[in-house]
Design an enzyme around this catalytic site. Structure first.
Site, mmCIF file in Angstrom:
data_model
loop_
_atom_site.group_PDB
_atom_site.id
_atom_site.type_symbol
_atom_site.label_atom_id
_atom_site.label_comp_id
_atom_site.label_asym_id
_atom_site.label_seq_id
_atom_site.Cartn_x
_atom_site.Cartn_y
_atom_site.Cartn_z
ATOM 1 N N SER A 175 0.801 -1.223 0.000
ATOM 2 C CA SER A 175 0.000 0.000 0.000
ATOM 3 C C SER A 175 0.834 1.275 0.000
ATOM 4 O O SER A 175 0.329 2.324 -0.376
ATOM 5 C CB SER A 175 -0.940 -0.009 1.205
ATOM 6 O OG SER A 175 -0.222 -0.217 2.402
ATOM 7 N N HIS B 265 -5.224 -3.886 -2.071
ATOM 8 C CA HIS B 265 -4.981 -2.935 -3.165
ATOM 9 C C HIS B 265 -4.882 -3.610 -4.527
ATOM 10 O O HIS B 265 -4.602 -2.945 -5.523
ATOM 11 C CB HIS B 265 -3.706 -2.138 -2.893
ATOM 12 C CG HIS B 265 -3.867 -1.115 -1.815
ATOM 13 N ND1 HIS B 265 -4.442 0.110 -2.040
ATOM 14 C CD2 HIS B 265 -3.558 -1.153 -0.500
ATOM 15 C CE1 HIS B 265 -4.465 0.800 -0.916
ATOM 16 N NE2 HIS B 265 -3.928 0.050 0.038
ATOM 17 N N LYS C 31 -11.744 -0.454 -0.897
ATOM 18 C CA LYS C 31 -10.861 0.305 -1.789
ATOM 19 C C LYS C 31 -11.466 0.350 -3.185
ATOM 20 O O LYS C 31 -12.369 1.134 -3.414
ATOM 21 C CB LYS C 31 -9.456 -0.244 -1.703
ATOM 22 C CG LYS C 31 -8.901 0.182 -0.328
ATOM 23 C CD LYS C 31 -7.585 -0.286 0.063
ATOM 24 C CE LYS C 31 -7.256 0.290 1.444
ATOM 25 N NZ LYS C 31 -6.536 -0.624 2.291
HETATM 26 C C1 LIG Z 1 -6.472 -0.861 3.638
HETATM 27 C C2 LIG Z 1 -5.910 -2.165 3.955
HETATM 28 C C3 LIG Z 1 -6.520 -2.993 4.906
HETATM 29 C C4 LIG Z 1 -7.687 -2.532 5.719
HETATM 30 O O1 LIG Z 1 -8.877 -2.574 4.999
HETATM 31 P P1 LIG Z 1 -10.160 -1.817 5.551
HETATM 32 O O2 LIG Z 1 -11.279 -2.474 4.835
HETATM 33 O O3 LIG Z 1 -9.995 -0.384 5.226
HETATM 34 O O4 LIG Z 1 -10.212 -2.062 7.017
HETATM 35 C C5 LIG Z 1 -5.992 -4.246 5.125
HETATM 36 N N1 LIG Z 1 -4.904 -4.675 4.444
HETATM 37 C C6 LIG Z 1 -4.284 -3.901 3.539
HETATM 38 C C7 LIG Z 1 -3.088 -4.423 2.812
HETATM 39 C C8 LIG Z 1 -4.770 -2.620 3.266
HETATM 40 O O5 LIG Z 1 -4.157 -1.854 2.375
#
Ligand SMILES: *Cc1c(COP(=O)(O)O)cnc(C)c1O
Length: 396
Positions: A182, A210, A242
């Site tokens: 990320s 992502h 996302k």
């Molecule tokens: C954003 C993210 C999360 C968390 O996801 P949410 O649904 O926002 O809680 C978990 N793992 C990774 C790799 C992320 O980038």
């Protein structure tokens, strides 16, 4: 004498302020779109994770409204008691079919999914080997387990091999990696990681937060991109917050995994099911990405253009391979100053410093979306050129 609450709070906050690490989130005055209004200013938005522009998409909102009307504002209970509505089950089947996995289970968020799955799966006597740059929710998930924990160098199959050679276990062995990282926007070398994992009888666990909606046919994700979606020794988890534009997390894999999580995963057992509007929006998002390949095509076209132009201006984008486009500034204060200057020019892009990224690698993280027009990107690039010159960052 015990510490008073006020002295604890003041001491903690003073520490953060002294290090320049205190966070003050900007506030959006309109929906999260490629052009929006933030703290009273019209901006091009490069700060979201809204890869496909689904967060405010009319068709997605319409299905959310429909489910809200038909099924209510809330689910009314946790899933295991009385909160599993037919639409929850239907969406999980839709998601499993999309992912080409035997089953899928939805949890509250991606964050709680890592806590739930890692906390459920791993036992004392197990070995878990985790990439050093894995997401905070993986790190926290691993803290919940009594498995032996080891770290391998970022995206480095040879170092993974070394760690697995040096550490044996009678229990389950699990290799844990983000699909797309990320902060740097690089893709895990999944084929080689899985090859090494298999050599030691280890299962591979991929957090594809992502990657979904970004990589693989129709956005099926990093595991699909590398051709491992039906492998029984690969577990996929991810987020629905996302690219899918809403909220939620999921684990996709063998139906036995789903059944065990239903019985044991604490964030599943003790947290209320998603409201119907969320489920409706998510089901529409999955339909839309498969029906209209233009979303992903535009996302990648914009990504390539933006990266190429930043490179031409002399910025270091840290070898990113995905729409996550970091621009390196080095010290946190430089990244925050650049972010302030960009904002004054009408570009919303957030500076990230330690502890979110390593010290000395402070950056602005840009995420290009399918919704940006060429004009939006050119506007942002012109601002970057001026700010880079003013701060002597870009060489171009
Ligand atoms: C954003 C993210 C999360 C968390 O996801 P949410 O649904 O926002 O809680 C978990 N793992 C990774 C790799 C992320 O980038």
């Amino acid at each position: 004498m015990a510490t008073s609450l006020s002295s604890r709070l003041r001491a903690e906050l003073a520490g953060l302020r002294d290090q320049g690490l205190s966070i003050h989130p900007r506030v959006l005055d309109a929906a999260n779109r490629a052009r929006t209004r933030v703290d009273g200013r019209d901006v091009v938005n490069l700060a979201s994770n809204n890869y496909l522009g689904f967060a405010d998409h009319p068709e997605i909102k319409a299905r959310a409204e429909q489910y809200l009307r038909e099924w209510g504002a809330g689910a009314g209970a946790v899933r295991t008691i009385a909160g599993t509505l037919r639409i929850h089950e239907d969406f999980e089947e839709q998601l499993a079919a999309f992912k080409h996995t035997g089953s899928a289970l939805v949890l509250g968020s991606g964050f709680t999914t890592n806590q739930g799955v890692l906390g459920t799966l791993l036992q004392p006597g197990d070995l878990v080997v985790s990439d050093e740059l894995n997401h905070a929710s993986i790190i926290d998930g691993l803290r919940l387990t009594k498995a032996t924990k080891k770290i391998y160098k970022h995206a480095d199959p040879e170092d993974l091999d070394r760690v697995l050679a040096e550490n044996d276990a009678d229990g389950l062995k699990l290799v844990v990696t983000d699909g797309v990282f990320s902060m740097d926007g690089d893709i895990a070398p999944l084929g080689r990681l899985i090859e090494v994992a298999r050599k030691y009888g280890a299962v591979t666990y991929v957090d594809d937060a992502h990657g979904s909606g970004v990589l693989g046919a129709d956005g099926r994700g990093t595991v699909h991109h590398f051709g491992f979606e039906t492998a029984e020794d690969v577990i996929q988890v991810g987020t629905l917050s996302k690219a899918w534009g809403v909220v939620g997390g999921y684990a996709a894999g063998h139906p036995d995994l789903r059944e065990l999580l239903i019985n044991r995963a604490r964030p599943y057992l003790f947290s209320t099911a998603h409201p119907p509007a969320v489920v409706g929006a998510l089901s529409a998002a999955l339909d839309l990405v498969q029906r209209e390949p233009e979303f992903m095509a535009r996302l990648w076209e914009n990504t390539r253009y933006f990266k190429a132009e930043l490179a031409r201006l002399g910025f270091d984008t840290l070898g990113s391979q995905t729409p996550i486009t970091p621009v390196l500034f080095g010290e946190a204060e430089a990244a925050f100053e650049a972010s302030r200057r960009l904002f004054a020019e009408g570009v919303f892009a957030v500076g990230l410093g330690f502890p979110t990224v390593p010290r000395g690698q402070a950056r602005i993280r840009n995420i290009v979306t399918a919704e940006h027009t060429r004009d939006d990107l050119d506007f942002a690039l012109a601002a970057y050129a001026r700010v880079g010159r003013a701060l002597s960052v870009a060489q171009g």
